[in-house]
Design an enzyme around this catalytic site. Structure first.
Site, PDB file in Angstrom:
ATOM      1  N   LYS A 102      25.631   7.973 -13.183  1.00  0.00           N
ATOM      2  CA  LYS A 102      25.743   9.405 -13.486  1.00  0.00           C
ATOM      3  C   LYS A 102      24.636  10.171 -12.771  1.00  0.00           C
ATOM      4  O   LYS A 102      23.466  10.021 -13.085  1.00  0.00           O
ATOM      5  CB  LYS A 102      25.614   9.654 -14.994  1.00  0.00           C
ATOM      6  CG  LYS A 102      25.964  11.091 -15.345  1.00  0.00           C
ATOM      7  CD  LYS A 102      25.501  11.499 -16.718  1.00  0.00           C
ATOM      8  CE  LYS A 102      24.057  11.891 -16.776  1.00  0.00           C
ATOM      9  NZ  LYS A 102      23.689  13.051 -15.937  1.00  0.00           N
ATOM     10  N   GLU A 116       3.123  16.682 -17.009  1.00  0.00           N
ATOM     11  CA  GLU A 116       3.804  16.687 -15.715  1.00  0.00           C
ATOM     12  C   GLU A 116       4.457  18.060 -15.534  1.00  0.00           C
ATOM     13  O   GLU A 116       5.362  18.424 -16.283  1.00  0.00           O
ATOM     14  CB  GLU A 116       4.875  15.596 -15.707  1.00  0.00           C
ATOM     15  CG  GLU A 116       5.558  15.490 -14.379  1.00  0.00           C
ATOM     16  CD  GLU A 116       6.672  14.444 -14.374  1.00  0.00           C
ATOM     17  OE1 GLU A 116       7.405  14.358 -15.370  1.00  0.00           O
ATOM     18  OE2 GLU A 116       6.803  13.752 -13.365  1.00  0.00           O
ATOM     19  N   GLY A 149      13.360   8.830 -21.388  1.00  0.00           N
ATOM     20  CA  GLY A 149      13.148   7.380 -21.299  1.00  0.00           C
ATOM     21  C   GLY A 149      12.875   6.785 -22.671  1.00  0.00           C
ATOM     22  O   GLY A 149      13.384   5.718 -23.029  1.00  0.00           O
ATOM     23  N   GLU A 193      10.242  11.585 -21.695  1.00  0.00           N
ATOM     24  CA  GLU A 193      10.819  11.962 -22.993  1.00  0.00           C
ATOM     25  C   GLU A 193      12.200  11.306 -23.177  1.00  0.00           C
ATOM     26  O   GLU A 193      12.461  10.662 -24.200  1.00  0.00           O
ATOM     27  CB  GLU A 193      10.958  13.480 -22.960  1.00  0.00           C
ATOM     28  CG  GLU A 193      11.296  14.135 -24.243  1.00  0.00           C
ATOM     29  CD  GLU A 193      11.665  15.594 -23.965  1.00  0.00           C
ATOM     30  OE1 GLU A 193      11.331  16.124 -22.879  1.00  0.00           O
ATOM     31  OE2 GLU A 193      12.318  16.187 -24.849  1.00  0.00           O
ATOM     32  N   CYS A 218       8.269  12.680  -8.826  1.00  0.00           N
ATOM     33  CA  CYS A 218       7.682  11.924  -9.939  1.00  0.00           C
ATOM     34  C   CYS A 218       6.274  11.468  -9.611  1.00  0.00           C
ATOM     35  O   CYS A 218       5.408  11.447 -10.473  1.00  0.00           O
ATOM     36  CB  CYS A 218       8.560  10.732 -10.268  1.00  0.00           C
ATOM     37  SG  CYS A 218       8.925   9.737  -8.815  1.00  0.00           S
ATOM     38  N   GLU A 271      12.265   4.326 -14.869  1.00  0.00           N
ATOM     39  CA  GLU A 271      11.384   4.939 -13.853  1.00  0.00           C
ATOM     40  C   GLU A 271      11.137   6.368 -14.301  1.00  0.00           C
ATOM     41  O   GLU A 271      12.045   7.200 -14.217  1.00  0.00           O
ATOM     42  CB  GLU A 271      12.072   4.943 -12.485  1.00  0.00           C
ATOM     43  CG  GLU A 271      12.381   3.573 -11.932  1.00  0.00           C
ATOM     44  CD  GLU A 271      11.140   2.817 -11.486  1.00  0.00           C
ATOM     45  OE1 GLU A 271      10.079   3.448 -11.333  1.00  0.00           O
ATOM     46  OE2 GLU A 271      11.239   1.603 -11.312  1.00  0.00           O
TER      47      GLU A 271
HETATM   48  P1  NAD Z   1      15.714  14.184 -17.397  1.00  0.00           P
HETATM   49  O1  NAD Z   1      15.107  13.030 -18.093  1.00  0.00           O
HETATM   50  O2  NAD Z   1      15.892  15.425 -18.140  1.00  0.00           O
HETATM   51  O3  NAD Z   1      17.152  13.797 -16.834  1.00  0.00           O
HETATM   52  C1  NAD Z   1      17.341  12.669 -16.039  1.00  0.00           C
HETATM   53  C2  NAD Z   1      18.786  12.226 -16.189  1.00  0.00           C
HETATM   54  O4  NAD Z   1      19.007  11.813 -17.523  1.00  0.00           O
HETATM   55  C3  NAD Z   1      19.823  13.304 -15.904  1.00  0.00           C
HETATM   56  O5  NAD Z   1      20.914  12.696 -15.251  1.00  0.00           O
HETATM   57  C4  NAD Z   1      20.230  13.778 -17.293  1.00  0.00           C
HETATM   58  O6  NAD Z   1      21.528  14.281 -17.345  1.00  0.00           O
HETATM   59  C5  NAD Z   1      20.129  12.490 -18.086  1.00  0.00           C
HETATM   60  N1  NAD Z   1      19.849  12.661 -19.510  1.00  0.00           N
HETATM   61  C6  NAD Z   1      19.208  13.671 -20.130  1.00  0.00           C
HETATM   62  N2  NAD Z   1      19.135  13.430 -21.456  1.00  0.00           N
HETATM   63  C7  NAD Z   1      19.715  12.223 -21.673  1.00  0.00           C
HETATM   64  C8  NAD Z   1      19.940  11.421 -22.825  1.00  0.00           C
HETATM   65  N3  NAD Z   1      19.521  11.803 -24.016  1.00  0.00           N
HETATM   66  N4  NAD Z   1      20.546  10.239 -22.665  1.00  0.00           N
HETATM   67  C9  NAD Z   1      20.947   9.811 -21.458  1.00  0.00           C
HETATM   68  N5  NAD Z   1      20.792  10.545 -20.337  1.00  0.00           N
HETATM   69  C10 NAD Z   1      20.168  11.732 -20.439  1.00  0.00           C
HETATM   70  O7  NAD Z   1      14.837  14.366 -16.099  1.00  0.00           O
HETATM   71  P2  NAD Z   1      15.054  15.414 -14.942  1.00  0.00           P
HETATM   72  O8  NAD Z   1      14.484  16.704 -15.399  1.00  0.00           O
HETATM   73  O9  NAD Z   1      16.440  15.393 -14.413  1.00  0.00           O
HETATM   74  O10 NAD Z   1      14.150  14.749 -13.795  1.00  0.00           O
HETATM   75  C11 NAD Z   1      12.820  14.927 -13.726  1.00  0.00           C
HETATM   76  C12 NAD Z   1      12.080  13.716 -14.255  1.00  0.00           C
HETATM   77  O11 NAD Z   1      12.442  12.541 -13.524  1.00  0.00           O
HETATM   78  C13 NAD Z   1      10.610  13.864 -14.074  1.00  0.00           C
HETATM   79  O12 NAD Z   1       9.945  13.519 -15.235  1.00  0.00           O
HETATM   80  C14 NAD Z   1      10.304  12.878 -12.938  1.00  0.00           C
HETATM   81  O13 NAD Z   1       8.983  12.434 -12.927  1.00  0.00           O
HETATM   82  C15 NAD Z   1      11.281  11.809 -13.175  1.00  0.00           C
HETATM   83  N6  NAD Z   1      11.492  10.973 -11.970  1.00  0.00           N
HETATM   84  C16 NAD Z   1      10.965   9.722 -11.916  1.00  0.00           C
HETATM   85  C17 NAD Z   1      11.111   8.930 -10.774  1.00  0.00           C
HETATM   86  C18 NAD Z   1      10.523   7.541 -10.710  1.00  0.00           C
HETATM   87  O14 NAD Z   1      10.944   6.786  -9.853  1.00  0.00           O
HETATM   88  N7  NAD Z   1       9.586   7.186 -11.555  1.00  0.00           N
HETATM   89  C19 NAD Z   1      11.809   9.436  -9.690  1.00  0.00           C
HETATM   90  C20 NAD Z   1      12.330  10.720  -9.759  1.00  0.00           C
HETATM   91  C21 NAD Z   1      12.160  11.488 -10.915  1.00  0.00           C
END
Ligand code: NAD
Length: 789
Positions: A192, A397, A249, A247, A300, A266
């Site tokens: 997704k 962050e 995660g 959060e 990230c 991640e």
């Molecule tokens: P997010 O956690 O809000 O969303 C990430 C994904 O999870 C999206 O596809 C979203 O639709 C889905 N999602 C949201 N709530 C969910 C739930 N309750 N259950 C299952 N899926 C859910 O993050 P974001 O705002 O899209 O991305 C930014 C974050 O991603 C930042 O914190 C960034 O650091 C992190 N990130 C980490 C890496 C890494 O490799 N460590 C790489 C890129 C981004």
């Protein structure tokens, strides 16, 4: 205007990338059918959809089908159907498909780049020169892994059907990081994308059709958190791979607890960018621009905390401001743009809110005097000085173009400041003295450290975090491990212990001198804090002795002792090896005594008990030998750099040992943890704890430093939960009944400690030895060291 005036007024003219092909693709596609399930393009069963927009204008680009629970179910069913054939295909067959994907992506490279910039807002230079080429490299690199899997990971099987959830900041690259290793290992996937950036995943699904990916092997479903949650909670999925915020995660860690699903996370970061006084300041400024303003800081591993040595701080900040003034903020499709819009209004609002809050807490925020385009979600690059370590801009962050700055005097202070965060994703260290940089790198609690560089990635090198930046690695050998089924030898299901009933009365045998089994904390035998004891009964209900009833306070003391013990993690591997050999030697002098204890507490035959002690000694010997052999690797990515994949201890590991095989089970878990330099808090078998308390003297004779191993007896389920909740415990291994294992996972979210459990099953302790145990005892840190003039 004379020539000199002309020269000074010289500016870049706009150099827009053509979007004709992208517009044609958008116009030709039927986005009502944008779910790619079982090789078909489908509409959402409940007819729902959402809009994706261009962040530089706010104008809609397409209306996308939004998957509901029924669509997710259909995708999982398709992936499960496709699994047997795909996982049984030869490595060569899978390699050809991965290669074909890579090549097909290369043929449509420009379209991918333009669509990515349109959908996400990132400058075309970045999508064209970084995101898309790296994504392609992932597929081609993993073709080779598919073919060499049998040789490199003998006997290992695919993890199964994988649910993959990715964020919007690198939509295509994150997709590649997820799908390439999954296909290489024979998994099938339901992926997704994030709701802000669905487009390149749709183009990728078209590529899969053309590249001969069998139907159902790759399924791409669109949607937001609800669709994500439906994937996470689906019982037909064997593994979840998530990239996103810490959060979410944590929510996923809780939701998958007790399900037996494999999990890799991640997550976010707050990475330090450390400039030591002997750094090449001009290079460091360029590195910093890339570190924090690449992709508008929505990265990230963004170097969002600048730590600069006091002696050069003013000069460096002046250079940074000058450089910031030259950054070009503008349209993503302009090839001269350095900074495009943020992905969405909600992200822009969040960045503004955090800056306001940071300023209230004392930060001074500076921005260059630039115009920003009138439409879209633009934010100027921002430099925050006067930032106290507790300021929200130093801790949270931001995920935007905001740099928090602090200074330090000594290298030790720099390390302390760098580690003063709940995250642990990445760090940069700048110094012309490579010895000093390589002295600092191992002290940083981060999964990736770049020396005199930043944002270097490659498919051959693992990427991932320590602490609340998540667990698991993406890329390279470590990344493949995440998509292989666990290799530990399973034993029987563990039933909740039914305590033997005390015998009606003692038979009057002599017990000799009364011995008091206490707890073992910080190298000393200590009474339990509550001063209560637990009876230890033989299978016939006879009182064999009493042990201390450990409590939360005792676990806290044990964890403090384990944290304070520097001698063990800092010892050389050779030194640790000798101590483990010595433990084996001292245990070998007491074989009969331990065998008798096992007979008494478990009812095993003398022959079986003696065999257990002998195997325990052999196992200690094995891990003593491995202490200086399970080493890291050196990678040679396609750049002028070497990447050192170092094995570092996880930290403090809590171990809840099994009742069955009370000595061998305990040694099989504790020895690999100690061999790799971890300190341990052990909760031994609840039914046969005297086997562990008898070990105190062996430990005391064997030169084990105080605090390296701490033993707390008591109710295993209770103490396991205390360890799970303790935020200073870095890892937790539990072999106990299913409920205790599930709780250990569910309650570990405070600091996202690395939890491994037997999921309610024991192991085959005779064969429970080898790399799987050592791997779990280390974190892989990738240190990138560039070379050349
Ligand atoms: P997010 O956690 O809000 O969303 C990430 C994904 O999870 C999206 O596809 C979203 O639709 C889905 N999602 C949201 N709530 C969910 C739930 N309750 N259950 C299952 N899926 C859910 O993050 P974001 O705002 O899209 O991305 C930014 C974050 O991603 C930042 O914190 C960034 O650091 C992190 N990130 C980490 C890496 C890494 O490799 N460590 C790489 C890129 C981004």
């Amino acid at each position: 205007m004379n020539i000199l005036e002309r020269y000074h007024a010289m500016d870049y003219a706009p150099a827009p990338e053509a979007r004709t092909e992208a517009d044609a693709w958008l116009a030709a596609r039927d986005f009502a059918k944008s779910l790619f399930i079982a090789g078909d393009w489908r509409a959402a069963l409940d007819g729902k959809s959402f809009e994706t927009a261009d962040p530089s204008t706010g104008k809609p680009l397409a209306r996308i089908a939004e998957a509901g629970a029924a669509d997710i179910d259909a995708a999982v069913v398709a992936a499960r159907r496709a699994l047997p054939k795909w996982s049984a295909a030869s490595g060569y067959e899978r390699a050809k498909v991965l290669y074909a994907i890579g090549r097909a992506m290369q043929r449509h490279q420009r379209l991918f780049a333009v669509l990515e910039s349109l959908d996400n807002g990132k400058p075309i230079r970045e999508s064209r020169d970084i995101d898309v080429p790296l994504a392609i490299r992932h597929f081609i690199h993993h073709a080779g892994w598919a073919q060499s899997l049998d040789k490199e990971f003998p006997g290992r099987k695919a993890a199964g059907v994988v649910g993959q959830i990715i964020p919007w900041n690198f939509p295509l690259l994150m997709l590649a990081w997820k799908i390439a290793p999954a296909l290489a290992t024979g998994c099938t996937v339901v992926l997704k994308p994030a709701e802000f950036t669905p487009l390149t995943a749709i183009l990728f699904a078209e590529i899969c059709e053309r590249a001969g990916v069998p139907k159902g092997v790759v399924n791409i479903v669109q949607g937001g958190p609800e669709a994500g949650a439906a994937i996470v909670n689906h019982s037909g999925i064997d593994k979840i791979a998530f990239t996103g915020s810490s959060e979410v995660g944590k929510i996923i860690r809780k939701a998958t607890a007790g399900s037996g699903k494999k999990l890799s996370l991640e997550l976010g970061g707050k990475s330090a960018f450390i400039v030591l006084e002997d750094a090449d300041l001009d290079s460091a400024v360029e590195g910093l621009v890339d570190g924090i303003w690449f992709n508008q800081g929505q990265v990230c591993c963004a170097g969002s905390r600048l730590l600069v040595q006091e002696s050069v701080a003013d000069a460096f900040i002046a250079k940074v401001k000058t450089r910031m003034s030259r950054l070009r903020v503008g349209a993503p499709l302009d090839k001269n743009t350095d900074i495009g819009p943020l992905v969405d209004r909600s992200q822009l609002d969040r960045v503004k809110r955090l800056i306001e809050e940071g300023a209230k807490q004392g930060a001074v925020c500076w921005q260059p005097d630039h115009d920003v385009p009138q439409t879209g979600y633009y934010h100027l690059p921002t430099l925050a000085t006067g930032v106290a370590p507790a300021n929200i801009l130093a801790q949270e962050e931001v995920f935007g173009p905001v740099l928090a700055t602090m200074s330090f005097r000594t290298t030790e202070e720099a390390v302390e400041l760098a580690n003063n965060t709940r995250y642990g994703l990445a760090a940069s260290v700048w110094s012309e003295n490579v010895n000093l940089a390589l002295h600092v790198a191992p002290q940083l609690k981060a999964g990736v450290v770049w020396v005199n560089g930043t944002n270097m990635f490659d498919a051959a090198c693992g990427f991932g975090g320590y602490r609340e930046s998540g667990f698991g690695r993406e890329g390279g050998r470590e990344g493949l491990e995440e998509y292989l089924a666990p290799s530990e030898p399973h034993g029987p299901v563990i039933k909740p212990a039914s305590a033997p009933k005390p015998a009606a009365r003692d038979n009057g045998e002599s017990h000799g001198i009364d011995r008091t089994a206490k707890l073992f904390i910080n190298g000393k035998q200590v009474r339990p804090d509550g001063n209560y004891s637990l009876p230890v009964l033989t299978p016939k209900g006879k009182l064999a002795g009493e042990v201390g009833l450990g409590s939360r306070k005792d676990i806290r003391d044990a964890v403090s002792a384990a944290r304070a013990c520097k001698a063990w993690p800092e010892a050389t591997a050779y030194n640790r090896s000798q101590v483990l050999y010595y433990l084996a030697e001292n245990l070998s002098g007491r074989v009969e005594e331990f065998a008798a204890r096992i007979v008494e507490l478990t009812g095993a035959s003398h022959k079986a008990a003696k065999a257990e002690v002998d195997t325990s000694i052999e196992r200690l010997f094995y891990y003593a030998g491995m202490a200086d052999k399970f080493e890291g690797r050196v990678h040679q990515p396609p750049a002028r750099t070497v990447t050192l994949a170092l094995h570092e201890p996880v930290g403090i590991i809590g171990i809840v040992a099994p009742d069955e095989a009370p000595l061998l089970g305990l040694i099989s878990l504790v020895a690999p943890a100690l061999a790799m330099g971890n300190t341990v808090v052990l909760v031994p078998s609840a039914t046969a704890p005297l086997v562990a308390t008898d070990l105190y003297q062996v430990i005391e004779y064997s030169d084990v430093p105080a605090g390296a191993i701490n033993i707390v007896t008591g109710h295993a389920a209770e103490l396991s939960a205390v360890l799970a909740r303790h935020d200073d415990v870095d890892g937790l291994w539990v072999v106990a009944e299913a409920d205790t294992c599930a709780k250990a996972e569910a309650e570990s979210t405070g600091n996202l400690k690395r939890v491994w459990t037997g999921h309610g099953r024991s192991l085959d302790w005779q064969t429970a030895q080898g790399e799987a145990f050592l791997r779990r005892a280390v974190e892989v840190k990738n240190v990138w060291v560039p070379y050349g003039d």
